[in-house]
Scaffold this active site. Structure first.
Site, PDB file in Angstrom:
ATOM      1  N   GLU A  27      52.126  28.538  -2.170  1.00  0.00           N
ATOM      2  CA  GLU A  27      51.279  27.899  -1.159  1.00  0.00           C
ATOM      3  C   GLU A  27      50.961  26.456  -1.543  1.00  0.00           C
ATOM      4  O   GLU A  27      50.788  26.154  -2.725  1.00  0.00           O
ATOM      5  CB  GLU A  27      49.944  28.660  -1.018  1.00  0.00           C
ATOM      6  CG  GLU A  27      50.060  30.148  -0.722  1.00  0.00           C
ATOM      7  CD  GLU A  27      49.961  30.984  -1.993  1.00  0.00           C
ATOM      8  OE1 GLU A  27      50.041  30.418  -3.114  1.00  0.00           O
ATOM      9  OE2 GLU A  27      49.802  32.203  -1.867  1.00  0.00           O
TER      10      GLU A  27
ATOM     11  N   GLU B  30      33.203  38.432 -25.976  1.00  0.00           N
ATOM     12  CA  GLU B  30      33.711  37.127 -26.441  1.00  0.00           C
ATOM     13  C   GLU B  30      33.956  37.209 -27.948  1.00  0.00           C
ATOM     14  O   GLU B  30      33.098  37.671 -28.698  1.00  0.00           O
ATOM     15  CB  GLU B  30      32.683  36.032 -26.079  1.00  0.00           C
ATOM     16  CG  GLU B  30      32.889  34.686 -26.729  1.00  0.00           C
ATOM     17  CD  GLU B  30      34.244  34.035 -26.459  1.00  0.00           C
ATOM     18  OE1 GLU B  30      34.637  33.935 -25.283  1.00  0.00           O
ATOM     19  OE2 GLU B  30      34.897  33.639 -27.443  1.00  0.00           O
TER      20      GLU B  30
ATOM     21  N   HIS C  43      13.621   7.878  -5.252  1.00  0.00           N
ATOM     22  CA  HIS C  43      12.618   8.872  -5.653  1.00  0.00           C
ATOM     23  C   HIS C  43      12.284   9.764  -4.467  1.00  0.00           C
ATOM     24  O   HIS C  43      12.189   9.265  -3.354  1.00  0.00           O
ATOM     25  CB  HIS C  43      11.340   8.174  -6.121  1.00  0.00           C
ATOM     26  CG  HIS C  43      10.259   9.144  -6.497  1.00  0.00           C
ATOM     27  ND1 HIS C  43      10.309   9.887  -7.663  1.00  0.00           N
ATOM     28  CD2 HIS C  43       9.128   9.515  -5.841  1.00  0.00           C
ATOM     29  CE1 HIS C  43       9.232  10.665  -7.722  1.00  0.00           C
ATOM     30  NE2 HIS C  43       8.501  10.459  -6.623  1.00  0.00           N
TER      31      HIS C  43
HETATM   32  C1  LIG Z   1      39.266  30.516 -11.230  1.00  0.00           C
HETATM   33  C2  LIG Z   1      39.569  29.069 -11.489  1.00  0.00           C
HETATM   34  C3  LIG Z   1      38.608  28.117 -11.240  1.00  0.00           C
HETATM   35  C4  LIG Z   1      38.881  26.766 -11.460  1.00  0.00           C
HETATM   36  N1  LIG Z   1      37.897  25.862 -11.190  1.00  0.00           N
HETATM   37  C5  LIG Z   1      38.149  24.546 -11.406  1.00  0.00           C
HETATM   38  C6  LIG Z   1      37.170  23.567 -11.093  1.00  0.00           C
HETATM   39  O1  LIG Z   1      36.072  23.887 -10.636  1.00  0.00           O
HETATM   40  N2  LIG Z   1      37.459  22.264 -11.301  1.00  0.00           N
HETATM   41  C7  LIG Z   1      38.678  21.870 -11.798  1.00  0.00           C
HETATM   42  O2  LIG Z   1      38.905  20.665 -11.971  1.00  0.00           O
HETATM   43  N3  LIG Z   1      39.638  22.774 -12.103  1.00  0.00           N
HETATM   44  C8  LIG Z   1      39.403  24.096 -11.905  1.00  0.00           C
HETATM   45  N4  LIG Z   1      40.382  25.011 -12.166  1.00  0.00           N
HETATM   46  C9  LIG Z   1      41.663  24.526 -12.734  1.00  0.00           C
HETATM   47  C10 LIG Z   1      42.564  23.961 -11.641  1.00  0.00           C
HETATM   48  O3  LIG Z   1      42.802  24.949 -10.664  1.00  0.00           O
HETATM   49  C11 LIG Z   1      43.883  23.501 -12.266  1.00  0.00           C
HETATM   50  O4  LIG Z   1      43.613  22.595 -13.312  1.00  0.00           O
HETATM   51  C12 LIG Z   1      44.750  22.803 -11.239  1.00  0.00           C
HETATM   52  O5  LIG Z   1      45.053  23.662 -10.162  1.00  0.00           O
HETATM   53  C13 LIG Z   1      46.057  22.333 -11.900  1.00  0.00           C
HETATM   54  O6  LIG Z   1      46.817  21.648 -10.951  1.00  0.00           O
HETATM   55  P1  LIG Z   1      48.392  21.534 -11.103  1.00  0.00           P
HETATM   56  O7  LIG Z   1      48.838  20.705  -9.949  1.00  0.00           O
HETATM   57  O8  LIG Z   1      48.728  21.107 -12.467  1.00  0.00           O
HETATM   58  O9  LIG Z   1      48.946  23.018 -10.967  1.00  0.00           O
HETATM   59  P2  LIG Z   1      48.708  24.191  -9.952  1.00  0.00           P
HETATM   60  O10 LIG Z   1      47.505  23.981  -9.115  1.00  0.00           O
HETATM   61  O11 LIG Z   1      48.801  25.435 -10.773  1.00  0.00           O
HETATM   62  O12 LIG Z   1      49.957  24.090  -8.986  1.00  0.00           O
HETATM   63  C14 LIG Z   1      51.252  24.314  -9.432  1.00  0.00           C
HETATM   64  C15 LIG Z   1      52.128  24.661  -8.245  1.00  0.00           C
HETATM   65  O13 LIG Z   1      53.486  24.694  -8.681  1.00  0.00           O
HETATM   66  C16 LIG Z   1      54.157  25.745  -8.032  1.00  0.00           C
HETATM   67  N5  LIG Z   1      55.331  26.086  -8.843  1.00  0.00           N
HETATM   68  C17 LIG Z   1      55.353  26.607 -10.094  1.00  0.00           C
HETATM   69  N6  LIG Z   1      56.629  26.746 -10.529  1.00  0.00           N
HETATM   70  C18 LIG Z   1      57.419  26.290  -9.539  1.00  0.00           C
HETATM   71  C19 LIG Z   1      58.829  26.160  -9.395  1.00  0.00           C
HETATM   72  N7  LIG Z   1      59.664  26.514 -10.367  1.00  0.00           N
HETATM   73  N8  LIG Z   1      59.297  25.656  -8.220  1.00  0.00           N
HETATM   74  C20 LIG Z   1      58.458  25.293  -7.219  1.00  0.00           C
HETATM   75  N9  LIG Z   1      57.134  25.392  -7.307  1.00  0.00           N
HETATM   76  C21 LIG Z   1      56.607  25.875  -8.455  1.00  0.00           C
HETATM   77  C22 LIG Z   1      53.102  26.848  -7.961  1.00  0.00           C
HETATM   78  O14 LIG Z   1      53.407  27.778  -6.936  1.00  0.00           O
HETATM   79  C23 LIG Z   1      51.838  26.048  -7.669  1.00  0.00           C
HETATM   80  O15 LIG Z   1      51.583  25.937  -6.290  1.00  0.00           O
HETATM   81  C24 LIG Z   1      40.149  26.367 -11.936  1.00  0.00           C
HETATM   82  C25 LIG Z   1      41.146  27.326 -12.174  1.00  0.00           C
HETATM   83  C26 LIG Z   1      40.858  28.660 -11.959  1.00  0.00           C
HETATM   84  C27 LIG Z   1      41.943  29.676 -12.201  1.00  0.00           C
END
Ligand SMILES: Cc1cc2nc3c(=O)[nH]c(=O)nc-3n(C[C@H](O)[C@H](O)[C@H](O)COP(=O)(O)OP(=O)(O)OC[C@H]3O[C@@H](n4cnc5c(N)ncnc54)[C@H](O)[C@@H]3O)c2cc1C
Length: 477
Positions: free
Chosen positions: A42, A209, A454
């Protein structure tokens, strides 16, 4: 079955449409590059679909329910009933709205979108495997590539996410009903945020933990405020234990935890649960990309090392977001995505993490940026700190939320602001003021002499800055 294999080409290939990848793709398109974004799942990645946004929706929903039920002190009597399935549907609506928004933004910027799983064929070519039997694959040549494939939850031995009792954060954001008993393995920020949600919604929550502290990457005086509040919400902590195994017994899961090597206690404990949430961290998604075919190196943890321009060991291949390592935060990935796109376009961009904020959306929230006092001292900077307790803030009192404090860290010699830790109401928002001040190279006096509205919580930032200079008005210096 592979049907045909047509090879096309693009200037910039972005793999993964999370906050790292889609931001990189939009910025590259804004810079007039020909961009292709490949996503296997997605749009919006973990952040929109299984992370930041859905967790914050449930945190807010559960806060509303909990506050409405506990407002007698304010003369409000209510006994809210929570229909978790409706709260989950509301959360899913927000996710749908945001993910389709990302797709539209990419298309409007001129990004070529492709659905499929990317895998390197060589250092200038990927194969994209389309989903579903007989959907085939195709190859794409690229001049530059930005890897943004994110991370996935870490599994631990004996606790298999395939079992319906055992969930990662993905599953815990989609429970059909509120579990009566929830055991959470791991007191990091994801475990603590979800402990907050489910204890507010009425679950009996226990947390196991290994270390002796909740939120171990935060300072003890910050983390202990959150732990004490969680305990008041009913969360039961078991520090110095490792989740060892579990078994089904009388319609419940019974988890056995053993003392960790240097723990003060020496006997096992057993905890019963409807669901066991394993939240022990996340690992980069680099093992499924055939990186070796492109010659891109990873470290022992699977992280792709990068330089300040987000380059991997291959000049034309970049890595951003969670695949490029800690801190695994959405805004860190987005910043790196912008930088990678700008570097490819020939701009003089680089990442600079000195003003990178982080927030934990527990009760109360935590917001941090820059250096702590100890980190400053370790870097040879003599720290000068100032504090202000929310107990003395008129706004915190009117919000009935007085736990916590603002601490500002400056370099003693120059009085330049170099860090802050806030624990308390709206800490995730308040930290932005200090991040901006650090980014602009502000001194304590700049914050202290900025007139703050404030009554607001942000006055605590002004007072903390003044306290560092011995000039706070609403506390003894
Ligand atoms: C429960 C939870 C709560 C969080 N809360 C926060 C928060 O409050 N604030 C914050 O800053 N961060 C938060 N995070 C962390 C944050 O979600 C991640 O740091 C962020 O989504 C990373 O972004 P990204 O673009 O690196 O990867 P992702 O968001 O993981 O996206 C990677 C994408 O690559 C796609 N992909 C993978 N392999 C392939 C492939 N071979 N070919 C094509 N597509 C592929 C995947 O389907 C995915 O859509 C949270 C994470 C979790 C699990």
């Amino acid at each position: 079955m592979v049907v045909g294999d047509v090879t096309t080409s693009t200037d910039v290939l972005v793999i993964g449409a999370g906050p790292g990848g889609y931001v990189a793709a939009i910025r590259a398109a804004q810079l007039d590059l020909d961009v292709t974004l490949v996503e296997k799942g997605e749009y919006g990645g973990a952040c929109l679909n299984r992370g930041c946004i859905p967790s914050k929706a449930l945190i807010n929903g559960s806060e509303l329910a909990s506050e409405a039920g506990q407002a007698e002190e304010l003369g409000i009597y209510a006994d809210p009933t929570v229909a978790l399935d409706e709260m989950i549907s509301w959360k899913d609506g927000i996710v749908d709205q945001l993910t389709s928004g990302i797709e539209q933004l990419c298309t409007a910027a001129g990004v070529n979108l492709m659905q499929g799983t990317a895998e390197f064929a060589d250092e200038n070519k990927i194969r994209i495997v389309h989903q579903g039997e007989g959907q085939g694959s195709e190859s794409l040549k690229f001049d530059n590539c930005i890897i943004a494939t994110g991370s996935r939850p870490i599994e631990i031995p004996e606790f298999d996410f395939g079992d319906e009792r055992i969930v990662s954060s993905d599953g815990a954001l989609n429970f059909e009903t509120v579990p009566d008993e929830l055991v959470i393995v791991g007191a990091g920020y994801i475990g603590m945020e979800l402990a907050t949600v489910y204890s507010r919604l009425g679950s009996d929550v226990s947390v196991i933990e290994m270390l002796e502290q909740a939120l171990p990457s935060y300072q003890e005086d910050v983390a202990s405020i959150v732990r004490k509040r969680a305990e008041r919400l009913g969360v039961d902590f078991h520090f110095g234990y490792t989740a060892d195994s579990w078994a089904e017994s009388d319609g419940e899961a019974v988890l056995t935890a053993v003392p960790t090597a240097d723990a003060a206690h020496d006997s096992d404990i057993e905890l019963t649960a409807d669901k066991i949430l394993v939240a022990v961290g996340r690992r980069p998604v680099t093992d499924t990309l055939s990186l070796e075919d492109a010659g891109v190196e990873t470290n022992a943890q699977g992280v792709i090392p990068t330089d300040s321009r987000c380059r991997t060991n291959k000049e034309h291949i970049f890595a951003v977001g969670d695949v490029a390592g800690e801190p695994m935060l959405a805004h860190k990935g987005s910043k790196e995505g912008e930088v990678a796109a700008e570097v490819i376009a020939g701009e003089p961009a680089a990442v600079d993490y000195q003003a990178l904020p982080a927030a934990v959306f527990t009760d109360p929230e935590i917001g941090t940026v820059g250096l702590t006092e100890n980190e400053a001292a370790n870097e040879g900077i003599t720290p000068l700190t100032g504090e202000f307790q929310f107990q003395a803030s008129g706004r915190a009192l009117t919000a009935n939320r007085t736990e916590g404090f603002v601490r500002i860290v400056a370099a003693k010699e120059t009085e330049r602001v170099i860090g802050a830790q806030i624990v308390g109401p709206e800490a995730s928002e308040l930290i932005a003021e200090i991040a901006a001040m650090i980014e602009m190279g502000a001194k304590l006096q700049d914050i202290g002499s900025t007139v703050h509205t404030h009554p607001t919580l942000s006055e605590a930032i002004m007072e903390a800055a003044q306290n560092a200079r011995g000039k706070a008005i609403h506390r003894q210096n």
